[in-house]
Design an enzyme around this catalytic site. Structure first.
Site, PDB file in Angstrom:
ATOM      1  N   HIS A 180       0.824  -1.222   0.000  1.00 42.60           N
ATOM      2  CA  HIS A 180       0.000   0.000   0.000  1.00 42.60           C
ATOM      3  C   HIS A 180       0.857   1.271   0.000  1.00 42.60           C
ATOM      4  CE1 HIS A 180      -3.666  -2.379   1.791  1.00 42.60           C
ATOM      5  NE2 HIS A 180      -3.501  -2.576   0.494  1.00 42.60           N
TER       6      HIS A 180
ATOM      7  N   CYS B 248       3.839  13.742  -7.181  1.00 43.14           N
ATOM      8  CA  CYS B 248       3.284  14.950  -7.796  1.00 43.14           C
ATOM      9  C   CYS B 248       1.987  14.585  -8.518  1.00 43.14           C
ATOM     10  CB  CYS B 248       4.299  15.544  -8.771  1.00 43.14           C
ATOM     11  SG  CYS B 248       3.649  16.979  -9.640  1.00 43.14           S
TER      12      CYS B 248
ATOM     13  N   CYS C 160       7.058  22.181  -9.100  1.00 41.52           N
ATOM     14  CA  CYS C 160       6.313  22.658 -10.266  1.00 41.52           C
ATOM     15  C   CYS C 160       5.065  23.441  -9.849  1.00 41.52           C
ATOM     16  CB  CYS C 160       5.930  21.488 -11.177  1.00 41.52           C
ATOM     17  SG  CYS C 160       4.556  20.493 -10.564  1.00 41.52           S
TER      18      CYS C 160
ATOM     19  N   GLY D 297      -1.807  -9.428  12.468  1.00 42.66           N
ATOM     20  CA  GLY D 297      -2.348  -8.095  12.788  1.00 42.66           C
ATOM     21  C   GLY D 297      -3.087  -7.402  11.663  1.00 42.66           C
TER      22      GLY D 297
ATOM     23  N   SER E 205      -7.130  -7.085   9.888  1.00 45.23           N
ATOM     24  CA  SER E 205      -8.541  -7.453  10.067  1.00 45.23           C
ATOM     25  C   SER E 205      -9.030  -8.309   8.901  1.00 45.23           C
ATOM     26  CB  SER E 205      -9.405  -6.201  10.221  1.00 45.23           C
ATOM     27  OG  SER E 205      -9.179  -5.329   9.137  1.00 45.23           O
TER      28      SER E 205
HETATM   29  C1  BJW Z   1      -3.381  -6.776  16.664  1.00 38.98           C
HETATM   30  C2  BJW Z   1      -2.759  -6.018  17.672  1.00 38.98           C
HETATM   31  C3  BJW Z   1      -1.606  -6.570  18.262  1.00 38.98           C
HETATM   32  C4  BJW Z   1      -4.449  -4.908  16.982  1.00 38.98           C
HETATM   33  N1  BJW Z   1      -1.162  -7.775  17.857  1.00 38.98           N
HETATM   34  N2  BJW Z   1      -2.941  -7.959  16.280  1.00 38.98           N
HETATM   35  C5  BJW Z   1     -13.012  -7.488  -3.755  1.00 38.98           C
HETATM   36  C6  BJW Z   1     -14.164  -7.564  -3.014  1.00 38.98           C
HETATM   37  C7  BJW Z   1     -14.712  -6.439  -2.400  1.00 38.98           C
HETATM   38  C8  BJW Z   1     -14.090  -5.195  -2.507  1.00 38.98           C
HETATM   39  C9  BJW Z   1     -12.932  -5.111  -3.235  1.00 38.98           C
HETATM   40  C10 BJW Z   1     -12.420  -6.237  -3.870  1.00 38.98           C
HETATM   41  N3  BJW Z   1     -11.268  -5.858  -4.511  1.00 38.98           N
HETATM   42  C11 BJW Z   1     -11.078  -4.542  -4.307  1.00 38.98           C
HETATM   43  C12 BJW Z   1     -12.067  -4.062  -3.546  1.00 38.98           C
HETATM   44  C13 BJW Z   1     -12.205  -2.644  -3.091  1.00 38.98           C
HETATM   45  C14 BJW Z   1     -11.302  -2.280  -1.932  1.00 38.98           C
HETATM   46  C15 BJW Z   1     -11.663  -3.110  -0.689  1.00 38.98           C
HETATM   47  O1  BJW Z   1     -10.980  -4.024  -0.281  1.00 38.98           O
HETATM   48  N4  BJW Z   1     -12.745  -2.774  -0.036  1.00 38.98           N
HETATM   49  C16 BJW Z   1     -13.155  -3.506   1.173  1.00 38.98           C
HETATM   50  C17 BJW Z   1     -13.161  -2.565   2.363  1.00 38.98           C
HETATM   51  C18 BJW Z   1     -14.433  -4.214   0.909  1.00 38.98           C
HETATM   52  N5  BJW Z   1      -9.881  -2.474  -2.261  1.00 38.98           N
HETATM   53  C19 BJW Z   1      -9.225  -1.589  -2.971  1.00 38.98           C
HETATM   54  O2  BJW Z   1      -9.761  -0.587  -3.410  1.00 38.98           O
HETATM   55  C20 BJW Z   1      -7.766  -1.894  -3.262  1.00 38.98           C
HETATM   56  N6  BJW Z   1      -7.539  -1.739  -4.672  1.00 38.98           N
HETATM   57  C21 BJW Z   1      -7.791  -2.719  -5.546  1.00 38.98           C
HETATM   58  O3  BJW Z   1      -8.034  -3.854  -5.199  1.00 38.98           O
HETATM   59  O4  BJW Z   1      -7.738  -2.307  -6.857  1.00 38.98           O
HETATM   60  C22 BJW Z   1      -8.451  -3.058  -7.831  1.00 38.98           C
HETATM   61  C23 BJW Z   1      -9.964  -2.872  -7.629  1.00 38.98           C
HETATM   62  C24 BJW Z   1     -10.464  -1.653  -7.217  1.00 38.98           C
HETATM   63  C25 BJW Z   1     -11.857  -1.500  -6.995  1.00 38.98           C
HETATM   64  C26 BJW Z   1     -12.715  -2.588  -7.183  1.00 38.98           C
HETATM   65  C27 BJW Z   1     -12.174  -3.816  -7.592  1.00 38.98           C
HETATM   66  C28 BJW Z   1     -10.792  -3.954  -7.824  1.00 38.98           C
HETATM   67  C29 BJW Z   1      -6.856  -0.881  -2.564  1.00 38.98           C
HETATM   68  C30 BJW Z   1      -6.930  -0.963  -1.081  1.00 38.98           C
HETATM   69  C31 BJW Z   1      -6.090   0.147  -0.462  1.00 38.98           C
HETATM   70  C32 BJW Z   1      -6.224   0.195   1.068  1.00 38.98           C
HETATM   71  N7  BJW Z   1      -5.630   1.399   1.525  1.00 38.98           N
HETATM   72  C33 BJW Z   1      -5.489   1.619   2.963  1.00 38.98           C
HETATM   73  C34 BJW Z   1      -4.864   3.015   3.180  1.00 38.98           C
HETATM   74  C35 BJW Z   1      -3.386   3.003   2.841  1.00 38.98           C
HETATM   75  C36 BJW Z   1      -2.780   4.341   3.035  1.00 38.98           C
HETATM   76  C37 BJW Z   1      -2.765   4.785   4.484  1.00 38.98           C
HETATM   77  O5  BJW Z   1      -2.357   4.051   5.405  1.00 38.98           O
HETATM   78  O6  BJW Z   1      -3.135   5.908   4.702  1.00 38.98           O
HETATM   79  O7  BJW Z   1      -4.651   0.608   3.532  1.00 38.98           O
HETATM   80  S1  BJW Z   1      -7.020   1.451   3.863  1.00 38.98           S
HETATM   81  C38 BJW Z   1      -6.318   0.684   5.266  1.00 38.98           C
HETATM   82  O8  BJW Z   1      -6.793  -0.697   5.387  1.00 38.98           O
HETATM   83  C39 BJW Z   1      -4.812   0.586   4.981  1.00 38.98           C
HETATM   84  C40 BJW Z   1      -4.479  -0.770   5.537  1.00 38.98           C
HETATM   85  O9  BJW Z   1      -3.277  -1.242   4.971  1.00 38.98           O
HETATM   86  C41 BJW Z   1      -5.700  -1.586   5.165  1.00 38.98           C
HETATM   87  C42 BJW Z   1      -5.873  -2.836   5.975  1.00 38.98           C
HETATM   88  O10 BJW Z   1      -6.056  -2.546   7.329  1.00 38.98           O
HETATM   89  P1  BJW Z   1      -5.402  -3.498   8.430  1.00 38.98           P
HETATM   90  O11 BJW Z   1      -3.938  -3.449   8.339  1.00 38.98           O
HETATM   91  O12 BJW Z   1      -6.031  -4.830   8.360  1.00 38.98           O
HETATM   92  O13 BJW Z   1      -5.792  -2.712   9.787  1.00 38.98           O
HETATM   93  P2  BJW Z   1      -7.107  -2.832  10.702  1.00 38.98           P
HETATM   94  O14 BJW Z   1      -7.129  -1.658  11.585  1.00 38.98           O
HETATM   95  O15 BJW Z   1      -8.307  -3.091   9.877  1.00 38.98           O
HETATM   96  O16 BJW Z   1      -6.864  -4.166  11.553  1.00 38.98           O
HETATM   97  C43 BJW Z   1      -5.890  -4.253  12.576  1.00 38.98           C
HETATM   98  C44 BJW Z   1      -5.902  -5.665  13.124  1.00 38.98           C
HETATM   99  O17 BJW Z   1      -4.838  -5.803  14.034  1.00 38.98           O
HETATM  100  C45 BJW Z   1      -7.196  -6.024  13.876  1.00 38.98           C
HETATM  101  O18 BJW Z   1      -7.661  -7.273  13.414  1.00 38.98           O
HETATM  102  C46 BJW Z   1      -6.746  -6.113  15.348  1.00 38.98           C
HETATM  103  O19 BJW Z   1      -7.447  -7.106  16.089  1.00 38.98           O
HETATM  104  C47 BJW Z   1      -5.291  -6.499  15.189  1.00 38.98           C
HETATM  105  N8  BJW Z   1      -4.401  -6.081  16.298  1.00 38.98           N
HETATM  106  N9  BJW Z   1      -3.403  -4.894  17.877  1.00 38.98           N
HETATM  107  C48 BJW Z   1      -1.802  -8.486  16.926  1.00 38.98           C
HETATM  108  N10 BJW Z   1      -0.883  -5.953  19.274  1.00 38.98           N
END
Ligand code: BJW
Length: 244
Positions: free
Chosen positions: A119, A127, A150, A187, A189
């Site tokens: 990501h 830019c 720019c 870690g 979701s």
């Molecule tokens: C602990 C702990 C401890 C706490 N020890 N554990 C197929 C089906 C449905 C939808 C889609 C699909 N394909 C694509 C999509 C659309 C979309 C998507 O997935 N939507 C869903 C929400 C349904 N995906 C996209 O748009 C992606 N692009 C793509 O696939 O392009 C092609 C396409 C586009 C559109 C349609 C179809 C195809 C891009 C996704 C980009 C995500 N970007 C972000 C922001 C990044 C920049 C930033 O940081 O500012 O990425 S969003 C955010 O979520 C960030 C993270 O990397 C990502 C995942 O979150 P993560 O890491 O799982 O965090 P949390 O907070 O959710 O979970 C934390 C976990 O830790 C919890 O479980 C806790 O219990 C645990 N925990 N402490 C161990 N100590």
């Protein structure tokens, strides 16, 4: 739990090619808020409302203020015991790879080399005129939104919802998934695609999936072993029991 750790360790001792995937939970113990759950809120916005190209187009100042706030926290954070244990895995397994969804750069600060930041990275900017990237490490930012030489607005070089994963990163991820025999998912979701589909991809080709999380997730249904607790406790306990 101890039986489950035993199973995970036993599998890892027989593993030839290890792939680790991490999400925001691995950095929680470094003091960095996760996205979902109560600490994921910023001024009443949910991450899903800010991490989109539409939010940035509409209101780049608010989106940049969110990133400036996060850069302030991340700039002071240090890799924790979980990040360091993953670095030890890289040293233990000749065939190792890490896919991180995190943009905080903390894995890189452990010196890990075999990594893809799927990501992007929030210290890199792009830019909006010609997509040229550069590093911008000012904390706090001198101007919001920051501008390119720019004159055009810069954006964080990260992947927002609705945007494609850079081809090279996606290709590298599919490549290491096809090679690995064990996947450890830490870690996350497990709700954001494409990474949310990776555990199933590895299972479908006969791989073994180990999950480490504080609580059950959709990945729990796919995992062979789920270890519930802090990654900063569980990963070092596993690393300690592997040959090095
Ligand atoms: C602990 C702990 C401890 C706490 N020890 N554990 C197929 C089906 C449905 C939808 C889609 C699909 N394909 C694509 C999509 C659309 C979309 C998507 O997935 N939507 C869903 C929400 C349904 N995906 C996209 O748009 C992606 N692009 C793509 O696939 O392009 C092609 C396409 C586009 C559109 C349609 C179809 C195809 C891009 C996704 C980009 C995500 N970007 C972000 C922001 C990044 C920049 C930033 O940081 O500012 O990425 S969003 C955010 O979520 C960030 C993270 O990397 C990502 C995942 O979150 P993560 O890491 O799982 O965090 P949390 O907070 O959710 O979970 C934390 C976990 O830790 C919890 O479980 C806790 O219990 C645990 N925990 N402490 C161990 N100590």
């Amino acid at each position: 739990m101890s039986d489950d750790i035993d199973r995970a360790v036993e599998r890892l001792r027989r593993t030839k090619s290890l792939l680790v995937i991490t999400g925001a939970g691995i950095s929680a113990e470094s003091g960095i808020p996760t996205f979902r759950g109560n600490d994921g809120l910023w001024q009443n916005y949910r991450a899903e409302e800010l991490a989109t190209p539409w939010a940035f187009e509409r209101d780049p100042v608010t989106v940049w203020k969110w990133y400036d706030w996060r850069r302030g926290i991340i700039g002071k954070a240090e890799p924790n015991a979980g990040h360091l244990a993953i670095k030890r895995f890289e040293e233990t397994f000749p065939d190792f790879f890490l896919i991180t969804q995190n943009v905080d750069g903390l894995h890189g600060r452990t010196g890990i080399r075999k990594i893809v930041e799927i990501h992007g990275n929030l210290w890199r900017v792009r830019c909006t005129r010609d997509n040229r990237t550069s590093m911008l490490t000012d904390v706090p930012l001198k101007t919001i939104p920051p501008r390119c030489e720019c004159g055009e607005i810069l954006r964080p070089d990260v992947v927002w919802f609705g945007e494609s994963i850079p081809t090279e990163a996606l290709q590298a991820s599919y490549n290491v998934m096809s090679l690995c025999d064990t996947l450890m998912v830490v870690g996350t979701s497990g709700v954001v695609y494409p990474v949310a589909s990776f555990p199933e991809t590895v299972k479908d080709k006969g791989g073994f999936v180990i999950e480490v999380n504080m609580e059950p997730t959709p990945i729990t249904n796919v995992a062979d072993v789920s270890l519930f607790g802090k990654s900063g406790d569980i990963l070092p306990a596993i690393a300690e029991r592997l040959p090095h």
